[in-house]
Design a protein around this motif. Sequence first.
Motif, mmCIF file in Angstrom:
data_model
loop_
_atom_site.group_PDB
_atom_site.id
_atom_site.type_symbol
_atom_site.label_atom_id
_atom_site.label_comp_id
_atom_site.label_asym_id
_atom_site.label_seq_id
_atom_site.Cartn_x
_atom_site.Cartn_y
_atom_site.Cartn_z
ATOM 1 N N LEU A 260 0.828 -1.193 0.000
ATOM 2 C CA LEU A 260 0.000 0.000 0.000
ATOM 3 C C LEU A 260 0.872 1.256 0.000
ATOM 4 O O LEU A 260 0.623 2.208 -0.751
ATOM 5 C CB LEU A 260 -0.921 -0.009 1.220
ATOM 6 C CG LEU A 260 -1.904 1.165 1.331
ATOM 7 C CD1 LEU A 260 -2.975 1.057 0.247
ATOM 8 C CD2 LEU A 260 -2.549 1.190 2.711
ATOM 9 N N ALA A 261 1.904 1.249 0.832
ATOM 10 C CA ALA A 261 2.813 2.390 0.901
ATOM 11 C C ALA A 261 3.531 2.597 -0.432
ATOM 12 O O ALA A 261 3.671 3.731 -0.911
ATOM 13 C CB ALA A 261 3.827 2.176 2.025
ATOM 14 N N GLN A 262 3.974 1.527 -1.041
ATOM 15 C CA GLN A 262 4.663 1.627 -2.328
ATOM 16 C C GLN A 262 3.726 2.138 -3.415
ATOM 17 O O GLN A 262 4.137 2.940 -4.269
ATOM 18 C CB GLN A 262 5.245 0.269 -2.709
ATOM 19 C CG GLN A 262 6.393 -0.165 -1.813
ATOM 20 C CD GLN A 262 6.820 -1.609 -2.044
ATOM 21 O OE1 GLN A 262 6.030 -2.445 -2.520
ATOM 22 N NE2 GLN A 262 8.061 -1.916 -1.693
ATOM 23 N N ALA A 263 2.475 1.722 -3.375
ATOM 24 C CA ALA A 263 1.496 2.193 -4.355
ATOM 25 C C ALA A 263 1.234 3.688 -4.175
ATOM 26 O O ALA A 263 1.071 4.430 -5.158
ATOM 27 C CB ALA A 263 0.196 1.404 -4.221
ATOM 28 N N PHE A 264 1.209 4.147 -2.935
ATOM 29 C CA PHE A 264 1.015 5.572 -2.669
ATOM 30 C C PHE A 264 2.185 6.377 -3.214
ATOM 31 O O PHE A 264 1.993 7.410 -3.864
ATOM 32 C CB PHE A 264 0.848 5.791 -1.172
ATOM 33 C CG PHE A 264 0.664 7.225 -0.761
ATOM 34 C CD1 PHE A 264 -0.175 8.063 -1.474
ATOM 35 C CD2 PHE A 264 1.320 7.732 0.349
ATOM 36 C CE1 PHE A 264 -0.354 9.395 -1.106
ATOM 37 C CE2 PHE A 264 1.152 9.056 0.739
ATOM 38 C CZ PHE A 264 0.316 9.887 0.000
ATOM 39 N N GLU A 265 3.397 5.911 -2.994
ATOM 40 C CA GLU A 265 4.567 6.626 -3.507
ATOM 41 C C GLU A 265 4.560 6.667 -5.032
ATOM 42 O O GLU A 265 4.845 7.713 -5.627
ATOM 43 C CB GLU A 265 5.853 5.978 -3.007
ATOM 44 C CG GLU A 265 7.132 6.607 -3.544
ATOM 45 C CD GLU A 265 7.327 8.058 -3.125
ATOM 46 O OE1 GLU A 265 8.022 8.791 -3.850
ATOM 47 O OE2 GLU A 265 6.773 8.459 -2.078
ATOM 48 N N ARG A 266 4.230 5.571 -5.666
ATOM 49 C CA ARG A 266 4.170 5.561 -7.133
ATOM 50 C C ARG A 266 3.138 6.564 -7.645
ATOM 51 O O ARG A 266 3.359 7.260 -8.638
ATOM 52 C CB ARG A 266 3.847 4.165 -7.653
ATOM 53 C CG ARG A 266 4.977 3.154 -7.496
ATOM 54 C CD ARG A 266 4.720 1.906 -8.334
ATOM 55 N NE ARG A 266 3.512 1.219 -7.926
ATOM 56 C CZ ARG A 266 3.457 0.262 -7.004
ATOM 57 N NH1 ARG A 266 4.578 -0.111 -6.372
ATOM 58 N NH2 ARG A 266 2.313 -0.330 -6.703
ATOM 59 N N ALA A 267 2.004 6.639 -6.952
ATOM 60 C CA ALA A 267 0.959 7.582 -7.357
ATOM 61 C C ALA A 267 1.417 9.021 -7.193
ATOM 62 O O ALA A 267 1.136 9.873 -8.041
ATOM 63 C CB ALA A 267 -0.308 7.320 -6.543
ATOM 64 N N LEU A 268 2.132 9.303 -6.110
ATOM 65 C CA LEU A 268 2.675 10.649 -5.911
ATOM 66 C C LEU A 268 3.642 11.022 -7.031
ATOM 67 O O LEU A 268 3.601 12.131 -7.576
ATOM 68 C CB LEU A 268 3.392 10.733 -4.566
ATOM 69 C CG LEU A 268 2.529 10.725 -3.310
ATOM 70 C CD1 LEU A 268 3.420 10.563 -2.076
ATOM 71 C CD2 LEU A 268 1.700 11.994 -3.197
ATOM 72 N N GLU A 269 4.515 10.097 -7.376
ATOM 73 C CA GLU A 269 5.526 10.371 -8.388
ATOM 74 C C GLU A 269 4.903 10.581 -9.766
ATOM 75 O O GLU A 269 5.444 11.329 -10.589
ATOM 76 C CB GLU A 269 6.537 9.229 -8.431
ATOM 77 C CG GLU A 269 7.394 9.129 -7.162
ATOM 78 C CD GLU A 269 8.321 7.937 -7.160
ATOM 79 O OE1 GLU A 269 8.274 7.147 -8.132
ATOM 80 O OE2 GLU A 269 9.092 7.791 -6.197
ATOM 81 N N ALA A 270 3.766 9.936 -10.010
ATOM 82 C CA ALA A 270 3.114 10.042 -11.316
ATOM 83 C C ALA A 270 2.113 11.185 -11.390
ATOM 84 O O ALA A 270 1.638 11.529 -12.479
ATOM 85 C CB ALA A 270 2.398 8.728 -11.640
ATOM 86 N N SER A 271 1.797 11.790 -10.266
ATOM 87 C CA SER A 271 0.734 12.782 -10.222
ATOM 88 C C SER A 271 1.148 14.109 -10.847
ATOM 89 O O SER A 271 2.254 14.608 -10.605
ATOM 90 C CB SER A 271 0.298 13.020 -8.776
ATOM 91 O OG SER A 271 -0.657 14.065 -8.717
ATOM 92 N N PRO A 272 0.242 14.735 -11.610
ATOM 93 C CA PRO A 272 0.509 16.081 -12.135
ATOM 94 C C PRO A 272 0.230 17.175 -11.108
ATOM 95 O O PRO A 272 0.383 18.357 -11.410
ATOM 96 C CB PRO A 272 -0.465 16.179 -13.320
ATOM 97 C CG PRO A 272 -1.630 15.327 -12.906
ATOM 98 C CD PRO A 272 -1.031 14.178 -12.123
ATOM 99 N N ARG A 273 -0.176 16.814 -9.897
ATOM 100 C CA ARG A 273 -0.526 17.799 -8.881
ATOM 101 C C ARG A 273 0.700 18.462 -8.249
ATOM 102 O O ARG A 273 0.570 19.499 -7.604
ATOM 103 C CB ARG A 273 -1.370 17.147 -7.774
ATOM 104 C CG ARG A 273 -2.741 16.674 -8.236
ATOM 105 C CD ARG A 273 -3.466 15.950 -7.104
ATOM 106 N NE ARG A 273 -4.768 15.442 -7.507
ATOM 107 C CZ ARG A 273 -5.914 16.101 -7.366
ATOM 108 N NH1 ARG A 273 -5.903 17.307 -6.812
ATOM 109 N NH2 ARG A 273 -7.058 15.575 -7.747
ATOM 110 N N SER A 274 1.870 17.866 -8.390
ATOM 111 C CA SER A 274 3.056 18.455 -7.762
ATOM 112 C C SER A 274 3.562 19.641 -8.574
ATOM 113 O O SER A 274 3.353 19.736 -9.785
ATOM 114 C CB SER A 274 4.161 17.410 -7.604
ATOM 115 O OG SER A 274 4.620 16.978 -8.864
ATOM 116 N N GLU A 275 4.243 20.559 -7.891
ATOM 117 C CA GLU A 275 4.852 21.720 -8.537
ATOM 118 C C GLU A 275 6.364 21.529 -8.575
ATOM 119 O O GLU A 275 6.967 21.100 -7.596
ATOM 120 C CB GLU A 275 4.520 23.001 -7.769
ATOM 121 C CG GLU A 275 5.147 24.258 -8.362
ATOM 122 C CD GLU A 275 4.792 25.518 -7.592
ATOM 123 O OE1 GLU A 275 5.521 26.526 -7.731
ATOM 124 O OE2 GLU A 275 3.793 25.488 -6.834
#
Length: 218
Positions: A166-181
């Motif tokens: 679950l933690a690894q899936a969350f990190e992958r989603a963060l890295e792929a998200s366009p929401r970061s600046e």
Amino acid sequence: MSSSVRWRVFRGVLTHPVTAEAVEAFAEGFGELSRRDGGIGAWLVKPRKNAGTYSEIAGPACFHTDSQYHHHPERVFVLACDTPAVEGGDNLLIAREDALAVAFEALGSAGVDRLKQAVWRWSVPKVFQSDSVPDVSPPSAIFREDGTMRWRIDNIVCDNDADLKLAQAFERALEASPRSERVRLLSGDVLLCDNWHALHARTDFSDMNRVLYRARLV
């Protein structure tokens, strides 16, 4: 920092060459310097080892909050640039609100509910361990009831494979998200970031001449 501002970039506020003393003086305009880890106010961020903390090596850094292994992490961090990498080494920033939205999108309600449970722990870097500091943090939620968050994937301690996945899936989603600046700091620039309500990461770089300074505020 205000509740609506999670980070701020100050362009060209320090003269080159940037010094630890100058960074500390700037940081003290926003709070009290923390010297908890290593007894240093502003410390050098420069690749000089093959392995170590993010301050000591080149390459990318995953999304994280600082001091997630402490019972009470510092509320703000400062990152000041002396010499940027020729290519890469930029900052990625995402507010807690957006990180929570990413979690819902990627993991669903059940996954987010698990992230909100106080079952997550992180290993303490060996350099900061002592008789009074255990090698693993006390358990905490990732998205906490007080509105803050704690996160870091590479030193997370999970009691079962399901939580680790679950933690690894969350990190992958963060890295792929366009929401970061994405923020690139140039010489003399300073980033001030809310460590309780935002995650930060670093893009890949290999330039061994990259030099920054970092400080934390309580």
